[in-house]
Every structure is written in C-alpha cells, then in structure tokens.
Design a protein around this motif. Structure first.
Motif, PDB file in Angstrom:
ATOM      1  N   ILE A  65     -23.118   2.301  -0.116  1.00 54.37           N
ATOM      2  CA  ILE A  65     -23.327   1.055   0.626  1.00 54.37           C
ATOM      3  C   ILE A  65     -24.607   0.409   0.142  1.00 54.37           C
ATOM      4  O   ILE A  65     -24.623  -0.700  -0.376  1.00 54.37           O
ATOM      5  CB  ILE A  65     -23.410   1.309   2.146  1.00 54.37           C
ATOM      6  CG1 ILE A  65     -22.212   2.133   2.621  1.00 54.37           C
ATOM      7  CG2 ILE A  65     -23.449  -0.026   2.896  1.00 54.37           C
ATOM      8  CD1 ILE A  65     -22.318   2.589   4.050  1.00 54.37           C
ATOM      9  N   VAL A  66     -25.700   1.125   0.309  1.00 57.11           N
ATOM     10  CA  VAL A  66     -26.985   0.670  -0.207  1.00 57.11           C
ATOM     11  C   VAL A  66     -27.866   1.897  -0.417  1.00 57.11           C
ATOM     12  O   VAL A  66     -27.881   2.807   0.408  1.00 57.11           O
ATOM     13  CB  VAL A  66     -27.653  -0.343   0.756  1.00 57.11           C
ATOM     14  CG1 VAL A  66     -27.967   0.274   2.096  1.00 57.11           C
ATOM     15  CG2 VAL A  66     -28.918  -0.934   0.143  1.00 57.11           C
ATOM     16  N   ASP A  67     -28.553   1.944  -1.560  1.00 59.30           N
ATOM     17  CA  ASP A  67     -29.420   3.074  -1.897  1.00 59.30           C
ATOM     18  C   ASP A  67     -28.642   4.385  -1.821  1.00 59.30           C
ATOM     19  O   ASP A  67     -27.565   4.487  -2.378  1.00 59.30           O
ATOM     20  CB  ASP A  67     -30.649   3.087  -0.983  1.00 59.30           C
ATOM     21  CG  ASP A  67     -31.428   1.782  -1.056  1.00 59.30           C
ATOM     22  OD1 ASP A  67     -31.538   1.241  -2.164  1.00 59.30           O
ATOM     23  OD2 ASP A  67     -31.889   1.304  -0.012  1.00 59.30           O
ATOM     24  N   SER A  68     -29.145   5.371  -1.082  1.00 54.71           N
ATOM     25  CA  SER A  68     -28.496   6.680  -1.035  1.00 54.71           C
ATOM     26  C   SER A  68     -27.500   6.814   0.110  1.00 54.71           C
ATOM     27  O   SER A  68     -26.920   7.877   0.300  1.00 54.71           O
ATOM     28  CB  SER A  68     -29.562   7.781  -0.911  1.00 54.71           C
ATOM     29  OG  SER A  68     -30.317   7.608   0.274  1.00 54.71           O
ATOM     30  N   VAL A  69     -27.278   5.754   0.876  1.00 52.18           N
ATOM     31  CA  VAL A  69     -26.334   5.814   2.001  1.00 52.18           C
ATOM     32  C   VAL A  69     -24.922   5.575   1.479  1.00 52.18           C
ATOM     33  O   VAL A  69     -24.644   4.566   0.831  1.00 52.18           O
ATOM     34  CB  VAL A  69     -26.676   4.774   3.085  1.00 52.18           C
ATOM     35  CG1 VAL A  69     -25.683   4.873   4.244  1.00 52.18           C
ATOM     36  CG2 VAL A  69     -28.091   4.974   3.587  1.00 52.18           C
ATOM     37  N   ARG A  70     -24.032   6.506   1.762  1.00 52.05           N
ATOM     38  CA  ARG A  70     -22.644   6.413   1.321  1.00 52.05           C
ATOM     39  C   ARG A  70     -21.716   6.438   2.522  1.00 52.05           C
ATOM     40  O   ARG A  70     -22.085   6.896   3.604  1.00 52.05           O
ATOM     41  CB  ARG A  70     -22.300   7.563   0.364  1.00 52.05           C
ATOM     42  CG  ARG A  70     -23.182   7.630  -0.869  1.00 52.05           C
ATOM     43  CD  ARG A  70     -22.686   8.669  -1.852  1.00 52.05           C
ATOM     44  NE  ARG A  70     -21.464   8.263  -2.505  1.00 52.05           N
ATOM     45  CZ  ARG A  70     -21.421   7.483  -3.593  1.00 52.05           C
ATOM     46  NH1 ARG A  70     -22.539   7.023  -4.117  1.00 52.05           N
ATOM     47  NH2 ARG A  70     -20.278   7.164  -4.154  1.00 52.05           N
ATOM     48  N   ASP A  71     -20.515   5.961   2.316  1.00 53.78           N
ATOM     49  CA  ASP A  71     -19.508   5.958   3.372  1.00 53.78           C
ATOM     50  C   ASP A  71     -18.230   6.571   2.816  1.00 53.78           C
ATOM     51  O   ASP A  71     -17.771   6.203   1.736  1.00 53.78           O
ATOM     52  CB  ASP A  71     -19.245   4.532   3.856  1.00 53.78           C
ATOM     53  CG  ASP A  71     -18.328   4.495   5.073  1.00 53.78           C
ATOM     54  OD1 ASP A  71     -18.181   5.553   5.734  1.00 53.78           O
ATOM     55  OD2 ASP A  71     -17.770   3.419   5.378  1.00 53.78           O
ATOM     56  N   SER A  72     -17.661   7.525   3.555  1.00 57.41           N
ATOM     57  CA  SER A  72     -16.414   8.176   3.162  1.00 57.41           C
ATOM     58  C   SER A  72     -15.370   7.958   4.254  1.00 57.41           C
ATOM     59  O   SER A  72     -15.648   8.202   5.426  1.00 57.41           O
ATOM     60  CB  SER A  72     -16.631   9.675   2.938  1.00 57.41           C
ATOM     61  OG  SER A  72     -17.529   9.894   1.868  1.00 57.41           O
ATOM     62  N   TYR A  73     -14.190   7.516   3.843  1.00 61.33           N
ATOM     63  CA  TYR A  73     -13.110   7.276   4.801  1.00 61.33           C
ATOM     64  C   TYR A  73     -11.782   7.296   4.060  1.00 61.33           C
ATOM     65  O   TYR A  73     -11.735   7.533   2.844  1.00 61.33           O
ATOM     66  CB  TYR A  73     -13.316   5.935   5.517  1.00 61.33           C
ATOM     67  CG  TYR A  73     -13.428   4.736   4.605  1.00 61.33           C
ATOM     68  CD1 TYR A  73     -12.304   3.985   4.257  1.00 61.33           C
ATOM     69  CD2 TYR A  73     -14.658   4.352   4.063  1.00 61.33           C
ATOM     70  CE1 TYR A  73     -12.404   2.893   3.423  1.00 61.33           C
ATOM     71  CE2 TYR A  73     -14.760   3.258   3.220  1.00 61.33           C
ATOM     72  CZ  TYR A  73     -13.634   2.529   2.904  1.00 61.33           C
ATOM     73  OH  TYR A  73     -13.734   1.444   2.065  1.00 61.33           O
ATOM     74  N   ILE A  74     -10.690   7.074   4.786  1.00 58.00           N
ATOM     75  CA  ILE A  74      -9.372   7.036   4.145  1.00 58.00           C
ATOM     76  C   ILE A  74      -8.719   5.686   4.373  1.00 58.00           C
ATOM     77  O   ILE A  74      -9.017   4.986   5.346  1.00 58.00           O
ATOM     78  CB  ILE A  74      -8.435   8.148   4.669  1.00 58.00           C
ATOM     79  CG1 ILE A  74      -8.249   8.036   6.195  1.00 58.00           C
ATOM     80  CG2 ILE A  74      -8.920   9.517   4.266  1.00 58.00           C
ATOM     81  CD1 ILE A  74      -7.154   8.944   6.741  1.00 58.00           C
ATOM     82  N   LYS A  75      -7.831   5.324   3.437  1.00 55.52           N
ATOM     83  CA  LYS A  75      -6.975   4.157   3.605  1.00 55.52           C
ATOM     84  C   LYS A  75      -5.559   4.658   3.867  1.00 55.52           C
ATOM     85  O   LYS A  75      -5.003   5.414   3.061  1.00 55.52           O
ATOM     86  CB  LYS A  75      -7.005   3.279   2.360  1.00 55.52           C
ATOM     87  CG  LYS A  75      -8.305   2.516   2.169  1.00 55.52           C
ATOM     88  CD  LYS A  75      -8.216   1.606   0.944  1.00 55.52           C
ATOM     89  CE  LYS A  75      -9.485   0.781   0.784  1.00 55.52           C
ATOM     90  NZ  LYS A  75      -9.398  -0.111  -0.416  1.00 55.52           N
ATOM     91  N   LEU A  76      -4.989   4.256   4.991  1.00 51.98           N
ATOM     92  CA  LEU A  76      -3.640   4.677   5.374  1.00 51.98           C
ATOM     93  C   LEU A  76      -2.686   3.505   5.174  1.00 51.98           C
ATOM     94  O   LEU A  76      -2.938   2.399   5.669  1.00 51.98           O
ATOM     95  CB  LEU A  76      -3.626   5.135   6.832  1.00 51.98           C
ATOM     96  CG  LEU A  76      -2.274   5.578   7.401  1.00 51.98           C
ATOM     97  CD1 LEU A  76      -1.815   6.880   6.745  1.00 51.98           C
ATOM     98  CD2 LEU A  76      -2.360   5.761   8.916  1.00 51.98           C
ATOM     99  N   ASN A  77      -1.584   3.745   4.457  1.00 50.48           N
ATOM    100  CA  ASN A  77      -0.643   2.678   4.149  1.00 50.48           C
ATOM    101  C   ASN A  77       0.785   3.177   4.326  1.00 50.48           C
ATOM    102  O   ASN A  77       1.144   4.238   3.820  1.00 50.48           O
ATOM    103  CB  ASN A  77      -0.854   2.195   2.703  1.00 50.48           C
ATOM    104  CG  ASN A  77      -0.090   0.922   2.404  1.00 50.48           C
ATOM    105  OD1 ASN A  77       0.410   0.242   3.295  1.00 50.48           O
ATOM    106  ND2 ASN A  77       0.021   0.605   1.128  1.00 50.48           N
ATOM    107  N   ARG A  78       1.589   2.405   5.058  1.00 47.44           N
ATOM    108  CA  ARG A  78       3.013   2.739   5.194  1.00 47.44           C
ATOM    109  C   ARG A  78       3.778   2.213   3.988  1.00 47.44           C
ATOM    110  O   ARG A  78       3.580   1.068   3.579  1.00 47.44           O
ATOM    111  CB  ARG A  78       3.596   2.118   6.468  1.00 47.44           C
ATOM    112  CG  ARG A  78       3.059   2.688   7.762  1.00 47.44           C
ATOM    113  CD  ARG A  78       3.582   1.931   8.958  1.00 47.44           C
ATOM    114  NE  ARG A  78       3.095   0.540   8.966  1.00 47.44           N
ATOM    115  CZ  ARG A  78       3.336  -0.329   9.943  1.00 47.44           C
ATOM    116  NH1 ARG A  78       4.061   0.045  10.986  1.00 47.44           N
ATOM    117  NH2 ARG A  78       2.867  -1.554   9.870  1.00 47.44           N
TER     118      ARG A  78
END
Length: 273
Positions: A65-78
């Motif tokens: 996202i910015v600097d050392s901050v990260r975001d982990s998630y999933i994308k769900l698709n039918r």
C-alpha cells in the motif's frame, strides 16, 4: 473444580465437532467425504463440483500500500455469474499453510460455501447479495488513506531528476548518480546524500543512502524500506518516485493537493460537489 470441568468439556466438545478437512490430488474432503474439486492455474484456484463443473474462483492478492505496509486478501468470483468480484478477508488453518489450504479452509470455515453436501450455491449467492465488509486494522486503514492522498498528487520523476505532480514541476533531486534513471532504485551507498528541493529551490529534505533514511528539513526522520521475510518481503531499495512520495507525506507543504473553485463550487478530481 467446577471451572476446570467446564473448560474440559468445552475442549472435548470442540474436538468432537472439529471437521477433518483435507485436500489431496485436487479432491477436497470433509471427514472422509469427497465434497469438491480444486485446480490451480496462475495462482487462481478454481473450485468445482464432483462432476468437475467449475463454480467459483479464489485469487490471492498481496500488495504494497505504502512503504512497508502490505495488504493480503482474496478475490472471489462466480464463474456462472461474473457481474462483480468480491474482495474478502481469508483465514488459514495455521501460520504455515499455503494458498491452496487457505482457499479450502476459507471456503469451508470462513465463508461457509462448501459443506458436507458439496458446494453450497445458495450461500455463495448470498455472499454476493450481502457483501461482507473487510476487517482492516488501524495501520492498514491509515496506509490506504495515505495512498489515496499520494495517488491524487500523481507524483512522477523525469530523467533529469525533476519531480512533477499531475504533470507540473514541484521540485527536484540533487547529487544524483551519472547513470540516473527515473524508475531506478537507489541501491548505491554514497557518502553524498541525495537532496530534495521544491520548485523555489527551498531545501525540503535528504535521503541518506547508507542508512536508507529520509530526513526532512523540519526534523522528521523515516526509514524508507525495512526488509521483511516471508510473503511480506519488500524491495530493499526505494525508487526516486517513492522517495518523493514519502517526502510529500513528511512535509505536507512540499506538494499540496489543490482544489479548483468554479462559480463558488468545489471540484475535486473532475467531480463537481
């Protein structure tokens, strides 16, 4: 004694009701019963019924996202109805679980779209009708707020070290290496600090290559990149653009996001309010 018995029976109850979830050779089982199939291509996991009819996909996203901050998630698709894609949190059975196990565990335990009878289409469709909100921690929320502000500034650095915001010059770097390129990472350790000035040649701050630290003229310090391990590993060395972006955060007067006023009304990002 009574308290100990309550704890004991609670633990036993959880153990007795715990599902034995396994994935082997692309077949998902719950307590020994085959319930679904899974395949993987380019980090996208496709879940199928036992007749191998594709039903939905899960894609893992891990981004800075910015600097050392990260975001982990999933994308769900039918697969049968691709009108929208959901961005959701996921859960893992352990800290060492891979993506496949996490995708299966999230489908069963987290989202409840696979059960002992197979893929539950009703529960899957209900998710898309009532999109669950992600639970972001304070640090991640703040990082997204900062990212939004940075994106509005649209900072770029040209091939002569000039810093631009939305195409207009706002500052420049000095003490650049001879082989400087705007997208290059600052990897060389030099005894001369890379300095940043605004468009009026006012000193804004400097980047110390030996410590990877930014120091603003106002006395603020920031270590730009801390190397991390595992999935959250990040670049050791920042780009010149990243340096300019962080300096804009450290010194809000360096680059300001200007609002345009038209006939007494405020227009932001081309949208009239």
């Amino acid at each position: 004694m009574r308290r100990s018995l309550i704890i004991l029976f609670t633990v036993l109850g959880l153990l007795l009701n715990a599902q034995n979830i396994k994935t082997k050779r692309g077949i998902v089982t719950i307590d020994g019963t085959h319930v679904a199939k899974i395949s993987n291509k380019s980090n996208i996991y496709t879940f199928m019924d036992l007749k191998e009819t594709p039903i939905y996909t899960i894609e893992f996203v891990d981004k800075s996202i910015v600097d050392s901050v990260r975001d982990s998630y999933i994308k769900l698709n039918r697969i049968y109805n691709q009108d929208k894609v959901l961005e959701l949190d996921y859960i893992s059975p352990s800290a060492f679980s891979g993506e496949e196990k996490s995708a299966v565990y999230t489908s069963i335990k987290g989202l409840k779209i696979i059960d002992e009878r197979g893929i539950n289409i009703k529960n899957l469709d209900d998710l898309f009708k009532n999109n669950p909100k992600r639970k972001l921690d304070t640090k991640t929320k703040e990082a997204y707020t900062i990212r939004t502000k940075i994106d509005k500034l649209n900072i770029t650095v040209n091939n002569v070290g000039e810093i631009l915001s939305n195409g207009k010059p706002v500052g420049y770097f000095t003490n650049l290496p001879v082989s400087f390129g705007s997208e290059d990472t600052i990897a060389d350790k030099t005894f001369v600090d890379i300095e940043i000035y605004d468009a009026n040649s006012k000193f804004i701050g400097k980047y110390i290559t030996t410590t990877k630290q930014l120091k603003s003229a106002g006395g603020k310090n920031f270590t730009v990149y801390r190397e991390m391990s595992g999935r959250a590993s990040i670049l050791k060395f920042p780009t010149y653009k990243a340096i300019a972006e962080r300096m804009a955060i450290m010194d809000p007067n360096f680059i300001k996001f200007k609002e345009k006023v038209i006939v007494g009304e405020v227009v932001k990002d081309g949208v009239q309010k």
